[in-house]
Scaffold this active site. Sequence first.
Site, PDB file in Angstrom:
ATOM      1  N   ASP A   1       0.967  -0.868  -0.178  1.00 46.69           N
ATOM      2  CA  ASP A   1      -0.082   0.004   0.220  1.00 46.69           C
ATOM      3  C   ASP A   1       0.207   0.830   0.289  1.00 46.69           C
ATOM      4  O   ASP A   1       1.970   0.947   0.066  1.00 46.69           O
ATOM      5  CB  ASP A   1      -0.961   0.208   1.176  1.00 46.69           C
TER       6      ASP A   1
ATOM      7  N   GLU B   1      -0.004  -1.549   6.209  1.00 50.34           N
ATOM      8  CA  GLU B   1       1.132  -0.917   6.264  1.00 50.34           C
ATOM      9  C   GLU B   1       1.206   0.857   6.851  1.00 50.34           C
ATOM     10  O   GLU B   1       0.879   0.372   8.383  1.00 50.34           O
ATOM     11  CB  GLU B   1       1.677  -1.277   6.305  1.00 50.34           C
TER      12      GLU B   1
END
Length: 399
Positions: free
Chosen positions: A81, A143
């Site tokens: 991400d 994350e």
Amino acid sequence: MHKYPSLISMMTQLIACPSISCSQAEWDQSNEGVITLLASWLSELGFRCEVLPLPNQPTKFNLVATLGEGDGGLVLSGHTDTVPYDQGKWQTNPFALEERDNKLFGLGSCDMKGFFAIVIDTVSKMELTALKQPLIILATADEESSMAGARALAEQNQVKARYALIGEPTKLTPIHAHKGIMMERIQVTGQSGHSSNPALGNNALDAMHSVMGELMSYRTELRKRFNDANFAINYPTMNLGCIHGGDSPNRICGKCEIEFDLRALPGMSNQALMEEITKLLPAIEDKTGTQIQMNSLFPDVPSFATPINSDIIQACEKLTRKKAETVAFATEGPFLNQMGMQTLILGPGSIDQAHQPNEFLALDQIRPMAHIIESLIGHYCLLESKPLTFIPQETGDPL
């Protein structure tokens, strides 16, 4: 014979695939497209690919790609991400890779889609048919927001390896420790009323003054109790970040809340800190006649520390000719450590370029990073006995 995509081609495709994670729903996106790309490339290289949906998040996925067998080996880990981007502040399209001035620009170029491209490009050029211990490529979700991907893997405890490298941007400097982080909110509920008569209400702002005083005293106490010379800021920090309360100067404030973060040193327990703060609140409730509650804004991230004399730390110090350091930002390191791996943080690019417009990965970081990856695979998966050697960074285009 199939021609494998180039590093630039892989990086282009990864950056073109949006995968923003964010606590704000209007920004939050699935990472499925990135996971699908990685799984397709790694499957073609012979990896067994497991795509694992996150519990209660059907649009978010982890990828565990394994080559070889055994109970040791190496994990190369990263998150799929990115953070949101500042619209109108990028000189280029954040989802289109652009090379300029010996740099590769794009959202996630250094944090951290570029790392995956370097890993896969390096692995594709190696002879790995005789692995003695497994090589595992780990790609996680979320994350940048909740770390839900790494948390799920730690809870499932299904990734088995002895050593792990997380390729966060550290300018190729080994990182062996970082502080934990917890973000909390304290809410004080009083009673509103007309400000001309204090007896008509119970001022939540007045009670919050006592709460803030206790928090600041506690912050001073923590600084006296805990110290770690490995960190530039060698004590735990508490930042009172924002406060909200009341609605008008002629009304007694009925509700007030404060939000703060606390960054603990390795060896400190976030849970113990939360309990200590919670114990400060009932006395203020009794004194002020208010109701006070504390809750977490996000799940906490534990502090991270791998002993400086660990094999993987010493190996990467040799490969980089840099002593292992500490950083202030949080990573998925503690969750990999929870799974029993000796873990360090080391990757191409700088955290200074992450999370801001015109993010880039400098080209001179690529070849040294590939050398580190190749050397660690040889050392931990092929069990080569040759010495670990340093390769200097180069100017210009290393591709």
